[in-house]
Structure formats: structure tokens, C-alpha cells
Design a protein around this motif. Structure first.
Motif, PDB file in Angstrom:
ATOM      1  N   PHE A  52       0.797  -1.183  -0.103  1.00 22.76           N
ATOM      2  CA  PHE A  52       0.065  -0.132   0.125  1.00 22.76           C
ATOM      3  C   PHE A  52       0.841   1.143   0.028  1.00 22.76           C
ATOM      4  O   PHE A  52       0.395   2.507  -0.053  1.00 22.76           O
ATOM      5  CB  PHE A  52      -0.883   0.032   1.270  1.00 22.76           C
ATOM      6  CG  PHE A  52      -2.022  -1.022   1.185  1.00 22.76           C
ATOM      7  CD1 PHE A  52      -3.154  -1.012   0.386  1.00 22.76           C
ATOM      8  CD2 PHE A  52      -1.860  -2.287   1.522  1.00 22.76           C
ATOM      9  CE1 PHE A  52      -4.212  -1.827   0.361  1.00 22.76           C
ATOM     10  CE2 PHE A  52      -2.739  -3.074   1.890  1.00 22.76           C
ATOM     11  CZ  PHE A  52      -3.758  -2.902   1.125  1.00 22.76           C
ATOM     12  N   GLU A  53       2.147   1.224   0.075  1.00 22.64           N
ATOM     13  CA  GLU A  53       2.912   2.312   0.137  1.00 22.64           C
ATOM     14  C   GLU A  53       3.008   2.913  -1.084  1.00 22.64           C
ATOM     15  O   GLU A  53       3.266   4.315  -1.198  1.00 22.64           O
ATOM     16  CB  GLU A  53       4.663   1.984   0.388  1.00 22.64           C
ATOM     17  CG  GLU A  53       4.639   1.504   1.678  1.00 22.64           C
ATOM     18  CD  GLU A  53       5.939   1.279   2.224  1.00 22.64           C
ATOM     19  OE1 GLU A  53       6.599   1.559   3.164  1.00 22.64           O
ATOM     20  OE2 GLU A  53       6.792   0.668   1.463  1.00 22.64           O
ATOM     21  N   LYS A  54       2.754   2.369  -2.181  1.00 25.79           N
ATOM     22  CA  LYS A  54       2.769   3.026  -3.501  1.00 25.79           C
ATOM     23  C   LYS A  54       1.352   3.183  -4.062  1.00 25.79           C
ATOM     24  O   LYS A  54       1.061   3.722  -5.315  1.00 25.79           O
ATOM     25  CB  LYS A  54       3.675   2.254  -4.602  1.00 25.79           C
ATOM     26  CG  LYS A  54       5.141   2.072  -4.374  1.00 25.79           C
ATOM     27  CD  LYS A  54       5.806   1.115  -5.159  1.00 25.79           C
ATOM     28  CE  LYS A  54       7.234   1.186  -4.720  1.00 25.79           C
ATOM     29  NZ  LYS A  54       8.216   0.479  -5.770  1.00 25.79           N
ATOM     30  N   LEU A 170      -7.339  -1.695   3.143  1.00 21.54           N
ATOM     31  CA  LEU A 170      -7.238  -0.971   4.527  1.00 21.54           C
ATOM     32  C   LEU A 170      -8.477  -0.065   4.766  1.00 21.54           C
ATOM     33  O   LEU A 170      -8.598   0.885   3.795  1.00 21.54           O
ATOM     34  CB  LEU A 170      -6.048  -0.312   4.663  1.00 21.54           C
ATOM     35  CG  LEU A 170      -4.753  -1.134   4.478  1.00 21.54           C
ATOM     36  CD1 LEU A 170      -3.518  -0.430   4.376  1.00 21.54           C
ATOM     37  CD2 LEU A 170      -4.962  -2.056   5.906  1.00 21.54           C
ATOM     38  N   ILE A 171      -9.158  -0.246   5.592  1.00 24.08           N
ATOM     39  CA  ILE A 171     -10.234   0.823   5.838  1.00 24.08           C
ATOM     40  C   ILE A 171     -10.066   1.782   7.066  1.00 24.08           C
ATOM     41  O   ILE A 171      -9.633   1.215   8.163  1.00 24.08           O
ATOM     42  CB  ILE A 171     -11.666  -0.021   6.148  1.00 24.08           C
ATOM     43  CG1 ILE A 171     -11.785  -0.769   4.860  1.00 24.08           C
ATOM     44  CG2 ILE A 171     -12.763   1.113   6.417  1.00 24.08           C
ATOM     45  CD1 ILE A 171     -12.931  -1.787   5.204  1.00 24.08           C
ATOM     46  N   PHE A 172      -9.913   2.943   6.891  1.00 22.46           N
ATOM     47  CA  PHE A 172      -9.387   3.761   7.942  1.00 22.46           C
ATOM     48  C   PHE A 172     -10.450   4.519   8.541  1.00 22.46           C
ATOM     49  O   PHE A 172     -11.424   4.810   7.950  1.00 22.46           O
ATOM     50  CB  PHE A 172      -8.343   5.050   7.343  1.00 22.46           C
ATOM     51  CG  PHE A 172      -7.075   4.522   6.822  1.00 22.46           C
ATOM     52  CD1 PHE A 172      -6.218   4.469   7.513  1.00 22.46           C
ATOM     53  CD2 PHE A 172      -7.113   3.990   5.464  1.00 22.46           C
ATOM     54  CE1 PHE A 172      -4.746   4.088   7.066  1.00 22.46           C
ATOM     55  CE2 PHE A 172      -6.005   3.333   4.905  1.00 22.46           C
ATOM     56  CZ  PHE A 172      -4.655   3.555   5.838  1.00 22.46           C
ATOM     57  N   ASN A 173     -10.210   4.534  10.082  1.00 22.23           N
ATOM     58  CA  ASN A 173     -11.325   5.169  10.971  1.00 22.23           C
ATOM     59  C   ASN A 173     -11.520   6.621  10.806  1.00 22.23           C
ATOM     60  O   ASN A 173     -11.252   7.262  11.708  1.00 22.23           O
ATOM     61  CB  ASN A 173     -10.930   4.861  12.285  1.00 22.23           C
ATOM     62  CG  ASN A 173     -12.398   4.961  13.398  1.00 22.23           C
ATOM     63  OD1 ASN A 173     -13.242   5.223  12.705  1.00 22.23           O
ATOM     64  ND2 ASN A 173     -12.161   4.799  14.494  1.00 22.23           N
ATOM     65  N   LYS A 181     -12.154   6.207   4.417  1.00 25.03           N
ATOM     66  CA  LYS A 181     -11.251   6.129   3.439  1.00 25.03           C
ATOM     67  C   LYS A 181     -10.591   4.704   3.263  1.00 25.03           C
ATOM     68  O   LYS A 181     -10.419   4.225   4.224  1.00 25.03           O
ATOM     69  CB  LYS A 181      -9.950   7.187   4.012  1.00 25.03           C
ATOM     70  CG  LYS A 181     -10.167   8.657   3.907  1.00 25.03           C
ATOM     71  CD  LYS A 181      -8.995   9.344   4.326  1.00 25.03           C
ATOM     72  CE  LYS A 181      -9.152  10.892   4.058  1.00 25.03           C
ATOM     73  NZ  LYS A 181      -8.020  11.774   4.415  1.00 25.03           N
ATOM     74  N   VAL A 182     -10.523   4.350   2.074  1.00 26.74           N
ATOM     75  CA  VAL A 182     -10.353   3.036   1.670  1.00 26.74           C
ATOM     76  C   VAL A 182      -9.182   2.852   0.546  1.00 26.74           C
ATOM     77  O   VAL A 182      -9.473   3.540  -0.476  1.00 26.74           O
ATOM     78  CB  VAL A 182     -11.263   2.127   1.181  1.00 26.74           C
ATOM     79  CG1 VAL A 182     -11.229   0.680   0.995  1.00 26.74           C
ATOM     80  CG2 VAL A 182     -12.559   2.416   2.232  1.00 26.74           C
ATOM     81  N   VAL A 183      -7.935   1.986   0.862  1.00 26.23           N
ATOM     82  CA  VAL A 183      -7.195   1.739  -0.350  1.00 26.23           C
ATOM     83  C   VAL A 183      -7.334   0.376  -0.331  1.00 26.23           C
ATOM     84  O   VAL A 183      -7.449  -0.435   0.435  1.00 26.23           O
ATOM     85  CB  VAL A 183      -5.862   2.459   0.109  1.00 26.23           C
ATOM     86  CG1 VAL A 183      -5.684   3.857   0.068  1.00 26.23           C
ATOM     87  CG2 VAL A 183      -5.375   1.699   1.452  1.00 26.23           C
ATOM     88  N   VAL A 184      -6.929  -0.060  -1.810  1.00 25.97           N
ATOM     89  CA  VAL A 184      -7.423  -1.403  -2.014  1.00 25.97           C
ATOM     90  C   VAL A 184      -6.115  -1.880  -2.965  1.00 25.97           C
ATOM     91  O   VAL A 184      -5.577  -1.230  -3.805  1.00 25.97           O
ATOM     92  CB  VAL A 184      -8.559  -1.517  -2.802  1.00 25.97           C
ATOM     93  CG1 VAL A 184      -8.642  -0.880  -3.981  1.00 25.97           C
ATOM     94  CG2 VAL A 184      -8.990  -3.081  -2.916  1.00 25.97           C
ATOM     95  N   ILE A 185      -5.768  -3.248  -2.814  1.00 22.32           N
ATOM     96  CA  ILE A 185      -4.931  -4.107  -3.642  1.00 22.32           C
ATOM     97  C   ILE A 185      -5.762  -5.047  -4.167  1.00 22.32           C
ATOM     98  O   ILE A 185      -6.369  -5.959  -3.459  1.00 22.32           O
ATOM     99  CB  ILE A 185      -3.746  -4.708  -2.614  1.00 22.32           C
ATOM    100  CG1 ILE A 185      -3.098  -3.500  -2.493  1.00 22.32           C
ATOM    101  CG2 ILE A 185      -2.863  -5.586  -3.618  1.00 22.32           C
ATOM    102  CD1 ILE A 185      -2.181  -2.467  -3.365  1.00 22.32           C
ATOM    103  N   ASP A 186      -5.375  -5.572  -5.450  1.00 22.79           N
ATOM    104  CA  ASP A 186      -5.933  -6.790  -6.123  1.00 22.79           C
ATOM    105  C   ASP A 186      -5.176  -7.196  -7.093  1.00 22.79           C
ATOM    106  O   ASP A 186      -4.985  -6.222  -8.435  1.00 22.79           O
ATOM    107  CB  ASP A 186      -7.457  -6.347  -6.780  1.00 22.79           C
ATOM    108  CG  ASP A 186      -8.092  -7.808  -7.145  1.00 22.79           C
ATOM    109  OD1 ASP A 186      -7.647  -8.764  -7.179  1.00 22.79           O
ATOM    110  OD2 ASP A 186      -9.397  -7.536  -7.326  1.00 22.79           O
ATOM    111  N   ASN A 187      -4.379  -8.027  -7.202  1.00 33.48           N
ATOM    112  CA  ASN A 187      -3.391  -8.333  -8.200  1.00 33.48           C
ATOM    113  C   ASN A 187      -3.749  -9.682  -9.090  1.00 33.48           C
ATOM    114  O   ASN A 187      -2.990 -10.219  -9.875  1.00 33.48           O
ATOM    115  CB  ASN A 187      -2.039  -8.679  -7.352  1.00 33.48           C
ATOM    116  CG  ASN A 187      -1.087  -7.464  -6.897  1.00 33.48           C
ATOM    117  OD1 ASN A 187      -1.272  -6.616  -7.527  1.00 33.48           O
ATOM    118  ND2 ASN A 187      -0.645  -7.740  -5.784  1.00 33.48           N
TER     119      ASN A 187
END
Length: 352
Positions: A52-54, A170-173, A181-187
Motif C-alpha cells: 500500500f506504500e505506492k 485498508l479501511i481507515f477510521n 477512506k479505503v485503499v485497495v490491492i487486487d493483483n
């Protein structure tokens, strides 16, 4: 975008989710994982958080009805953030929900990890976060160990490569009222219904329409316009198309703010082509429900991303590649009657 140098893995539960359409079952753990030492905790943080760093795109949870309360993951996230003592029971509900919605026959079974993190940072804000991850692909590893004055070999089958996260979010509180706020990875996103279940079926995400996505979408729409649409109204060589793409990339690299009228005049120039592009852009906005403002701040990281897919190479049969980076007037296209072949004439001052 996401940093985790101060992050702590607070709790984690692991379950197995099979494919319902293949008559596979799910298996739930009776209790959370007991983290025996800091090493395993750090390895898990590396596995779960490093990808998720990138990431630059930020999403929100949503529901097609417009009623956010109907989004199950939003409900489960709220439970975990507000009632931490119910973490494991809620993780079981998340596993059962994934089992019900991920019903395409090509979806792989795998382990589901539900984790609660402290002190994760996104956009300068330090927050708690709920992590949901799934491992679908297993690998075999060789192990070398000392044996009787030398070394021997063994292997570990069906093991997980901690450098390859298959799916995660990652779902941020924060921003609960608009879907967190949500970030997502799907490879594993290649073309089938099985490929989109994570974002669309399970999480139900809508991308945040910030400057990054305004920049990314505008460059993407313009590229599609030049590549696929402009031929309907104008006769253009590939060299002319590459020139249009290069001019647009130059505009976005040199400017701090995008202005539609300025962009149209400096990059496109032709009034008929300008109107065609604006119509093409409007159709995109309606089809994908993604409005693009006429003025917005240009995000340099989105320009860098799009620059990787903007083509400036003119491929001629299998013999030549011509890279066009500047003045298109220094390259001319013609046809040789004697050889019955097309040709390009290139003007230059110095050979390097």
C-alpha cells in the motif's frame, strides 16, 4: 500515501473461505491468532502493508441504492472501530459474507485475514485501520539446513510468499459518513467476473474524485480520444497522433493547474476537434458517473503513472521503431510508387 513505520498490529484472525459454487465450505477459527513474538508481527506487517506504500487512489465504501447503511463491510468496520472487544466475532461475519458474495466458479479459495492496526498513516493523518486480506496463490519453498557435517534440502509446500499480496484493503477510521477512506490491492484482475468480485461485489467501492483521479482520468480520456475516436472526423497519421499525445503530456508536466479551455487551445487547436473531445469527455462522465472538472490542480504522481502508457513509438513493420519526442514537422510520410511501400523522411542536424 500509506506509511506504517509507527504502526502496530493489534489483533488478527484467520479463516479459510472456499468457493460456494464449487461446493467448498468455509472454516472459521475459534479465536484470534496469538502473536508469539515481534518477528511474526513484523513479517505480517511487511506482507499486509508494504504493497500500500505506492497506492495513490483513495476509495469510499458505497451501495448502489445510495444507502450506505446497506454496505455490509461498512457495517462490519463500524462494529470493529466502536466495539473492539467484538473483533473476532465480527471477523467471522466478514468471512461468511465473503463466502456468500464470491460465488463465481473461477474464484479461488484461500485464507482470509482480518486485522486491526493502530497508528497507520494516510494523507498525514494517524489512524486506526481495519485490514482485510486474502491469499489465493501458494508457492513451494526450498529449505537448506545443516545435517551430519554438511547440508541437506527440504521443502515447504503450499506456503505464502510475503512479497506477493493477492488481495487486500485498508479501511481507515475517518470519514465514516461518506464510507470511510479505503485503499485497495487486487493483483488478480484480468477480464472475468471472477476478477472484479473483490472491489465490486465484496467491498463495493467508489473511487474518490480528487486531484489525482481528475488528472488520471483526463489523461486517460484524452488518450482514448486520440487513439480511438479522432479518426472518425480527421485523417491522421500515427505520427500526428503521437504528436497530440506528446503535447498533452508536455502540458500536464509543465502546468500546475489544468484549465479545459487553455488545454484545448494549446494542445488540440482545431475547433472541430475540441468540440469532439468535449463531447467524448462528457460521454465518459455520464457512462462512469465520474465528473471531471474544467479546472483542477494537476497531480504529478498521476502524470507520472500515465506517462508510462502514453506511446511515443512509431512501429514500422518489424524493422524499425521511430521514437517521436519533439517537432512532428521534422518527419514526413510518403509513398514510393516503385517499391509500392510507405516511407517516412526524418530531418535532423546531428547524429548522436
Amino acid at each position: 500515501m500509506v506509511t506504517f513505520f509507527e504502526a502496530a498490529l493489534n489483533k488478527i484472525s484467520v479463516h479459510h473461505v472456499g468457493n460456494k459454487s464449487q461446493n467448498e465450505m468455509y472454516a472459521l477459527s475459534e479465536h484470534p491468532v496469538a502473536l508469539k513474538d515481534d518477528l511474526i508481527s513484523n513479517l505480517l506487517k511487511q506482507y499486509f502493508l508494504t504493497p500500500f506504500e505506492k497506492t495513490n487512489e483513495v476509495y469510499h465504501l458505497m451501495h448502489s441504492s445510495g444507502d450506505l447503511a446497506l454496505n455490509e463491510i461498512h457495517h462490519f468496520a463500524t462494529q470493529i472501530f466502536e466495539y473492539e472487544d467484538q473483533f473476532h466475532q465480527t471477523s467471522e461475519q466478514i468471512a461468511k459474507y465473503l463466502y456468500e458474495v464470491a460465488d463465481h466458479p473461477k474464484i479461488k479459495s484461500g485464507e482470509l485475514y482480518v486485522a486491526h492496526f493502530k497508528n497507520l498513516q494516510i494523507e498525514g493523518e494517524v489512524l486506526d485501520a481495519l485490514g482485510i486480506f486474502k491469499s489465493e496463490n501458494k508457492e513451494t519453498y526450498l529449505k537448506v539446513y545443516p545435517d551430519k557435517g554438511g547440508f541437506n534440502l527440504d521443502y515447504e509446500d503450499n506456503a505464502i510468499n510475503i512479497n506477493k499480496l493477492d488481495k487486500g484493503c485498508l479501511i481507515f477510521n475517518t470519514a465514516k459518513e461518506i464510507g470511510y477512506k479505503v485503499v485497495v490491492i487486487d493483483n488478480n484482475t484480468r477480464g472475468t467476473e471472477a476478477a472484479v468480485y473483490w472491489k465490486d461485489g465484496f467491498l463495493q467501492l467508489k473511487i474518490r474524485n480528487d486531484s489525482y483521479n481528475q488528472t488520471n482520468n483526463t489523461l486517460g480520456v484524452y488518450k482514448n480520444f486520440v487513439t480511438n475516436k479522432i479518426d472518425e472526423d480527421f485523417e491522421m497519421t500515427k505520427a500526428d497522433k503521437i504528436d497530440l499525445l506528446n503535447r498533452s503530456m508536455k502540458y500536464f508536466k509543465e502546468k500546475e493547474t489544468f484549465d479545459m479551455d487553455e488545454f484545448a487551445g494549446e494542445v488540440i487547436g482545431n475547433e472541430k476537434a475540441i468540440e469532439s473531445f468535449k463531447t467524448f469527455k462528457s460521454q465518459y462522465e455520464q457512462e462512469f458517473d465520474t465528473p471531471i472538472a474544467n479546472t483542477f490542480e494537476i497531480a504529478a504522481n498521476a502524470v507520472k503513472k500515465q506517462a508510462r502508457v502514453y506511446k511515443s513509438v512509431l512501429k514500422l513493420d518489424k524493422n524499425f521503431h521511430i521514437y517521436i519526442h519533439g517537432d512532428k514537422d521534422l518527419i514526413e510520410k510518403g509513398f514510393d510508387d516503385g517499391k509500392a511501400m510507405n516511407y517516412y523522411k526524418v530531418y535532423f542536424k546531428e547524429e548522436q
